[in-house]
Design a protein around this motif. Structure first.
Motif, PDB file in Angstrom:
ATOM      1  N   LEU A 162       0.826  -1.215   0.000  1.00 37.05           N
ATOM      2  CA  LEU A 162       0.000   0.000   0.000  1.00 37.05           C
ATOM      3  C   LEU A 162       0.857   1.260   0.000  1.00 37.05           C
ATOM      4  O   LEU A 162       0.502   2.256  -0.636  1.00 37.05           O
ATOM      5  N   ALA A 163       2.016   1.220   0.691  1.00 35.24           N
ATOM      6  CA  ALA A 163       2.909   2.383   0.690  1.00 35.24           C
ATOM      7  C   ALA A 163       3.485   2.617  -0.707  1.00 35.24           C
ATOM      8  O   ALA A 163       3.563   3.757  -1.171  1.00 35.24           O
ATOM      9  N   ALA A 164       3.887   1.542  -1.385  1.00 36.73           N
ATOM     10  CA  ALA A 164       4.409   1.673  -2.751  1.00 36.73           C
ATOM     11  C   ALA A 164       3.324   2.174  -3.696  1.00 36.73           C
ATOM     12  O   ALA A 164       3.591   2.959  -4.610  1.00 36.73           O
ATOM     13  N   HIS A 165       2.084   1.755  -3.481  1.00 35.88           N
ATOM     14  CA  HIS A 165       0.967   2.200  -4.313  1.00 35.88           C
ATOM     15  C   HIS A 165       0.718   3.700  -4.118  1.00 35.88           C
ATOM     16  O   HIS A 165       0.462   4.436  -5.084  1.00 35.88           O
ATOM     17  N   ALA A 166       0.791   4.161  -2.884  1.00 36.63           N
ATOM     18  CA  ALA A 166       0.572   5.582  -2.606  1.00 36.63           C
ATOM     19  C   ALA A 166       1.677   6.434  -3.217  1.00 36.63           C
ATOM     20  O   ALA A 166       1.419   7.540  -3.703  1.00 36.63           O
ATOM     21  N   LEU A 167       2.910   5.933  -3.212  1.00 32.98           N
ATOM     22  CA  LEU A 167       4.027   6.683  -3.783  1.00 32.98           C
ATOM     23  C   LEU A 167       4.013   6.678  -5.313  1.00 32.98           C
ATOM     24  O   LEU A 167       4.634   7.539  -5.934  1.00 32.98           O
ATOM     25  N   SER A 168       3.338   5.725  -5.918  1.00 28.42           N
ATOM     26  CA  SER A 168       3.324   5.624  -7.379  1.00 28.42           C
ATOM     27  C   SER A 168       2.400   6.662  -8.034  1.00 28.42           C
ATOM     28  O   SER A 168       2.345   6.749  -9.252  1.00 28.42           O
ATOM     29  N   ARG A 169       1.645   7.399  -7.248  1.00 31.02           N
ATOM     30  CA  ARG A 169       0.729   8.440  -7.713  1.00 31.02           C
ATOM     31  C   ARG A 169      -0.424   7.897  -8.563  1.00 31.02           C
ATOM     32  O   ARG A 169      -1.034   8.615  -9.334  1.00 31.02           O
ATOM     33  N   ARG A 170      -0.702   6.616  -8.435  1.00 33.23           N
ATOM     34  CA  ARG A 170      -1.867   6.033  -9.108  1.00 33.23           C
ATOM     35  C   ARG A 170      -3.066   5.990  -8.174  1.00 33.23           C
ATOM     36  O   ARG A 170      -4.159   5.634  -8.583  1.00 33.23           O
ATOM     37  N   CYS A 171      -2.852   6.324  -6.922  1.00 35.82           N
ATOM     38  CA  CYS A 171      -3.915   6.293  -5.921  1.00 35.82           C
ATOM     39  C   CYS A 171      -4.701   7.594  -5.990  1.00 35.82           C
ATOM     40  O   CYS A 171      -4.184   8.665  -5.675  1.00 35.82           O
ATOM     41  N   ASP A 172      -5.958   7.518  -6.414  1.00 37.54           N
ATOM     42  CA  ASP A 172      -6.822   8.691  -6.536  1.00 37.54           C
ATOM     43  C   ASP A 172      -8.087   8.451  -5.717  1.00 37.54           C
ATOM     44  O   ASP A 172      -8.992   7.722  -6.150  1.00 37.54           O
ATOM     45  N   PRO A 173      -8.188   9.035  -4.517  1.00 40.49           N
ATOM     46  CA  PRO A 173      -9.367   8.809  -3.675  1.00 40.49           C
ATOM     47  C   PRO A 173     -10.669   9.282  -4.308  1.00 40.49           C
ATOM     48  O   PRO A 173     -11.728   8.768  -3.984  1.00 40.49           O
ATOM     49  N   ALA A 174     -10.624  10.228  -5.212  1.00 38.34           N
ATOM     50  CA  ALA A 174     -11.851  10.707  -5.864  1.00 38.34           C
ATOM     51  C   ALA A 174     -12.465   9.635  -6.758  1.00 38.34           C
ATOM     52  O   ALA A 174     -13.661   9.660  -7.033  1.00 38.34           O
ATOM     53  N   LYS A 175     -11.641   8.694  -7.204  1.00 36.14           N
ATOM     54  CA  LYS A 175     -12.131   7.637  -8.085  1.00 36.14           C
ATOM     55  C   LYS A 175     -13.052   6.671  -7.340  1.00 36.14           C
ATOM     56  O   LYS A 175     -13.930   6.056  -7.934  1.00 36.14           O
TER      57      LYS A 175
END
Length: 182
Positions: A83-96
């Protein structure tokens, strides 16, 4: 290899290949790793200790912020690291993750493809509970209903004018008045 079926029905079911079980199962499971047949209790790799299981299955971690499924590439990798790597990859968009909600007053229903109705009067998307124009305060249908009521009043189609003067009953068309029932 598992023995198949019974004497009367040799093609029906199979005995479990687990040495301690040997249960006759009428819906047996074939292991894609070792090729043996197992009952429901021993169908997973872990339950029958499959040594030839090349692919132990793909696992994913679901991001709580955006709802994306991230595949676990290394077996045994910690979920927090993924999850930390996912957050750093900038693909995590909470609005989605946020789904649109019904615009009707005090309705908290999320609109999905299976519970959404498109109003023809106002053009808004509403939930199935508020699909009728009166339920979601449709502005277009309110104007149309008011205009139709005014036209009926102006044309003399009011309920008081529909009664016949002398009979005390409602006026019926001539075709229904002349109908004879045997």
């Amino acid at each position: 290899m598992a023995r198949r079926g019974t004497e009367a029905f040799p093609d029906l079911g199979a005995h479990c290949d687990e040495p301690d079980c040997n249960q006759l199962d009428f819906l047996p499971f074939d292991c894609d790793g070792c090729g043996k047949v197992f009952c429901a209790a021993h169908r997973t790799y872990r339950d029958h200790r499959c040594a030839k299981a090349a692919d132990q299955g793909r696992t994913v971690v679901v991001c709580p912020d955006c709802g994306d499924a991230i595949e676990r590439l290394v077996p045994g990798q910690d979920e927090r690291e993924i999850l930390a790597a996912h957050a750093l990859s900038r693909r995590c968009d909470p609005a989605k993750k946020r789904k649109p909600r019904c615009p009707a007053q005090r309705c908290k229903e999320q609109l999905t493809f299976s519970n959404t109705q498109h109003c023809k009067g106002c053009g808004r998307k509403v939930c199935l509970k508020h699909r009728f124009p009166a339920d979601h305060d449709c502005a277009a249908s309110a104007r149309a209903a008011a205009g139709a009521a005014a036209a009926r009043r102006a044309g003399g189609e009011c309920g008081r004018g529909a009664r016949e003067e002398g009979s005390g009953g409602w006026a019926l068309p001539a075709s229904i008045r002349s109908l004879k029932i045997f």
